[in-house]
Design a protein around this motif. Structure first.
Motif, PDB file in Angstrom:
ATOM      1  N   LEU A  52       0.811  -1.221   0.000  1.00  0.00           N
ATOM      2  CA  LEU A  52       0.000   0.000   0.000  1.00  0.00           C
ATOM      3  C   LEU A  52       0.845   1.272   0.000  1.00  0.00           C
ATOM      4  N   ASN A  53       2.161   1.158   0.207  1.00  0.00           N
ATOM      5  CA  ASN A  53       3.042   2.324   0.081  1.00  0.00           C
ATOM      6  C   ASN A  53       2.898   2.980  -1.285  1.00  0.00           C
ATOM      7  N   ALA A  54       2.451   2.202  -2.275  1.00  0.00           N
ATOM      8  CA  ALA A  54       2.317   2.729  -3.634  1.00  0.00           C
ATOM      9  C   ALA A  54       1.363   3.915  -3.697  1.00  0.00           C
ATOM     10  N   TYR A  55       0.408   3.986  -2.774  1.00  0.00           N
ATOM     11  CA  TYR A  55      -0.560   5.074  -2.807  1.00  0.00           C
ATOM     12  C   TYR A  55       0.063   6.434  -2.476  1.00  0.00           C
ATOM     13  N   PHE A  56       1.152   6.437  -1.724  1.00  0.00           N
ATOM     14  CA  PHE A  56       1.711   7.733  -1.321  1.00  0.00           C
ATOM     15  C   PHE A  56       3.140   7.982  -1.811  1.00  0.00           C
ATOM     16  N   VAL A  57       3.727   7.042  -2.538  1.00  0.00           N
ATOM     17  CA  VAL A  57       5.142   7.166  -2.880  1.00  0.00           C
ATOM     18  C   VAL A  57       5.430   8.439  -3.677  1.00  0.00           C
ATOM     19  N   GLY A  58       4.554   8.791  -4.615  1.00  0.00           N
ATOM     20  CA  GLY A  58       4.777   9.993  -5.405  1.00  0.00           C
ATOM     21  C   GLY A  58       4.704  11.259  -4.581  1.00  0.00           C
ATOM     22  N   GLU A  59       3.753  11.299  -3.625  1.00  0.00           N
ATOM     23  CA  GLU A  59       3.630  12.475  -2.764  1.00  0.00           C
ATOM     24  C   GLU A  59       4.841  12.618  -1.852  1.00  0.00           C
ATOM     25  N   VAL A  60       5.375  11.499  -1.384  1.00  0.00           N
ATOM     26  CA  VAL A  60       6.587  11.569  -0.555  1.00  0.00           C
ATOM     27  C   VAL A  60       7.747  12.129  -1.368  1.00  0.00           C
ATOM     28  N   ALA A  61       7.918  11.643  -2.590  1.00  0.00           N
ATOM     29  CA  ALA A  61       9.006  12.143  -3.436  1.00  0.00           C
ATOM     30  C   ALA A  61       8.854  13.629  -3.716  1.00  0.00           C
ATOM     31  N   ARG A  62       7.615  14.061  -3.971  1.00  0.00           N
ATOM     32  CA  ARG A  62       7.381  15.473  -4.264  1.00  0.00           C
ATOM     33  C   ARG A  62       7.592  16.351  -3.037  1.00  0.00           C
ATOM     34  N   THR A  63       7.008  15.953  -1.906  1.00  0.00           N
ATOM     35  CA  THR A  63       7.070  16.769  -0.697  1.00  0.00           C
ATOM     36  C   THR A  63       8.501  16.926  -0.192  1.00  0.00           C
ATOM     37  N   THR A  64       9.277  15.870  -0.284  1.00  0.00           N
ATOM     38  CA  THR A  64      10.651  15.908   0.234  1.00  0.00           C
ATOM     39  C   THR A  64      11.644  16.480  -0.769  1.00  0.00           C
ATOM     40  N   ARG A  65      11.163  16.740  -2.006  1.00  0.00           N
ATOM     41  CA  ARG A  65      12.063  17.163  -3.088  1.00  0.00           C
ATOM     42  C   ARG A  65      13.217  16.152  -3.214  1.00  0.00           C
ATOM     43  N   LEU A  66      12.817  14.906  -3.291  1.00  0.00           N
ATOM     44  CA  LEU A  66      13.770  13.808  -3.270  1.00  0.00           C
ATOM     45  C   LEU A  66      14.887  13.980  -4.286  1.00  0.00           C
ATOM     46  N   HIS A  67      14.556  14.406  -5.506  1.00  0.00           N
ATOM     47  CA  HIS A  67      15.575  14.526  -6.547  1.00  0.00           C
ATOM     48  C   HIS A  67      16.644  15.546  -6.191  1.00  0.00           C
ATOM     49  N   GLU A  68      16.273  16.579  -5.430  1.00  0.00           N
ATOM     50  CA  GLU A  68      17.265  17.565  -5.000  1.00  0.00           C
ATOM     51  C   GLU A  68      18.121  17.021  -3.865  1.00  0.00           C
ATOM     52  N   VAL A  69      17.487  16.274  -2.967  1.00  0.00           N
ATOM     53  CA  VAL A  69      18.222  15.748  -1.812  1.00  0.00           C
ATOM     54  C   VAL A  69      19.247  14.713  -2.233  1.00  0.00           C
ATOM     55  N   VAL A  70      18.833  13.711  -3.039  1.00  0.00           N
ATOM     56  CA  VAL A  70      19.745  12.600  -3.351  1.00  0.00           C
ATOM     57  C   VAL A  70      20.852  12.999  -4.317  1.00  0.00           C
ATOM     58  N   THR A  71      20.670  14.104  -5.020  1.00  0.00           N
ATOM     59  CA  THR A  71      21.748  14.587  -5.888  1.00  0.00           C
ATOM     60  C   THR A  71      22.595  15.646  -5.199  1.00  0.00           C
ATOM     61  N   GLY A  72      22.291  15.927  -3.926  1.00  0.00           N
ATOM     62  CA  GLY A  72      23.045  16.905  -3.157  1.00  0.00           C
ATOM     63  C   GLY A  72      24.179  16.275  -2.369  1.00  0.00           C
ATOM     64  N   PRO A  73      24.838  17.074  -1.548  1.00  0.00           N
ATOM     65  CA  PRO A  73      26.042  16.599  -0.853  1.00  0.00           C
ATOM     66  C   PRO A  73      25.788  15.873   0.465  1.00  0.00           C
ATOM     67  N   CYS A  74      24.590  15.986   1.021  1.00  0.00           N
ATOM     68  CA  CYS A  74      24.351  15.462   2.376  1.00  0.00           C
ATOM     69  C   CYS A  74      23.350  14.307   2.343  1.00  0.00           C
ATOM     70  N   VAL A  75      23.818  13.161   1.900  1.00  0.00           N
ATOM     71  CA  VAL A  75      22.971  11.979   1.811  1.00  0.00           C
ATOM     72  C   VAL A  75      23.537  10.894   2.715  1.00  0.00           C
ATOM     73  N   ASP A  76      22.771  10.499   3.732  1.00  0.00           N
ATOM     74  CA  ASP A  76      23.246   9.449   4.632  1.00  0.00           C
ATOM     75  C   ASP A  76      22.709   8.093   4.186  1.00  0.00           C
TER      76      ASP A  76
END
Length: 369
Positions: free
Chosen positions: A216-240
């Motif tokens: 059921l994570n599929a229902y919110f996965v896109g909203e999580v990526a959008r809200t967190t600006r995932l593409h900016e975070v994972v291409t940035g310098p501070c990824v743990d």
């Protein structure tokens, strides 16, 4: 006579709130076992014929609102009179305009007192649901503990609990508390509320822990990526490592999310996030969990056409995941995990694609050949 926590004999008058506490207090940081089911009213709930959802969805909740109107019209009526009063009417579990209107048309203090009493003392899910809807209409910060506690029965009360907490000024902390303690549909309701709230203080949790591996994570996965600006975070310098691991789970969910949420094919930053995830994996210490994620992604990037689109689009990334799985250090970690029967590795080896991975190439097939 000793009894299992949360269980009562037939005819029990245990409140659902007390039922929650009995299950929650022994493990306060974990979801309730089986989402708290069966509820204390389970025998009665199953025995009677359930009112059907109205064909006209706009009529849903109207009958329950009429019961409330009659109750509030009698100034001497007590909340206990509403316990069992909704057995023969349809009670929606989501926010409802008719029930909200009934609450708004009555004395606010009485609505508040009635709602809190029903949530705390109601012995059937319908009266507790109505009580939570009344609290939702007039909620204050003092209601947070009550709301999030009954919200632990998240499959039934999650929609109203999440909706109410989302609207309170102090709601983010309460939603995060609840999010760590619910699964299944309850997690969907709470994570969606956190995404709509879009509070920067929630983004670290959303980046690391929103996806728990449930379908059921599929229902919110896109909203999580959008809200967190995932593409900016994972291409940035501070990824743990936590962000790296969670990003892998998000990507994997997108490979099978057709009909539920944002698919990999429709995620606008898919290539950038896949490439960044691979870079971080290549620099990370291998683990059983990372091995499994890389293996499932390699397999899924040639899987559900409705979710991923043309396979050739993802072939370079699939090749890179497979190359990672061929590395000696990754193979060694996978074999060590198998030796201790790591559940993820065992599940991977139940598939033909898993058994073909280099780490397990020389293992016998299930039929011993």
């Amino acid at each position: 006579m000793s009894e299992t926590a949360g269980m009562q004999p037939p005819g029990s008058r245990m409140s659902l709130f007390e039922h929650v506490l009995r299950l929650h207090l022994p493990a306060p940081d974990e979801p309730l076992p089986r989402d708290g089911e069966p509820y204390p009213d389970d025998a009665l709930h199953r025995r009677r014929s359930r009112p059907k959802t109205p064909q006209d969805r706009h009529a849903a909740g109207k009958e329950a609102a009429l019961v409330l109107d009659a109750y509030f019209a009698r100034t001497a009526a007590q909340p206990g009179e509403l316990v069992g009063a909704f057995h023969d009417v349809y009670v929606p579990i989501h926010p409802n305009a008719h029930i909200t209107a009934a609450a708004e048309g009555a004395d606010r203090r009485r609505v508040h007192d009635t709602g809190r009493w029903l949530v705390r003392h109601g012995t059937d899910r319908d009266s507790v649901t109505v009580g939570l809807a009344l609290v939702a209409a007039v909620a204050t910060a003092d209601d947070v503990t009550l709301i999030r506690t009954i919200g632990l029965l998240s499959n039934h009360f999650g929609p109203l609990a999440a909706h109410t907490l989302e609207r309170l000024p102090q709601g983010t902390d309460a939603l995060l508390w609840l999010a760590d303690r619910v699964t299944g549909w309850g997690r969907v309701y709470v994570v969606e509320a956190l995404c709509r709230r879009d509070d920067p203080t929630a983004r670290p949790w959303l980046l690391r822990r929103a996806c728990d591996g449930d379908l059921l994570n599929a229902y919110f996965v896109g909203e999580v990526a959008r809200t967190t600006r995932l593409h900016e975070v994972v291409t940035g310098p501070c990824v743990d490592d936590e962000i790296t691991d969670h990003t892998g789970r998000l990507l994997l969910v997108m490979t099978y999310s057709q009909g539920m949420g944002v698919t990999l094919a429709r995620y606008p930053h898919a290539e950038a996030v896949l490439a960044a995830h691979l870079r971080h994996l290549e620099r990370s210490e291998p683990s059983a969990g990372r091995y499994c994620t890389a293996a499932w992604l390699a397999n899924s990037l040639q899987g559900d056409a409705g979710s991923i689109g043309p396979v050739r689009r993802w072939q370079p990334y699939r090749d890179d995941y497979l190359a990672l799985l061929e590395r000696d250090d990754w193979c060694e970690v996978a074999r060590d995990a198998l030796a201790v029967e790591d559940p993820g590795i065992v599940r991977l080896l139940e598939t033909a694609s898993g058994r073909r991975l280099p780490a397990f190439a020389n293992r016998p097939t299930p039929d011993g050949q």
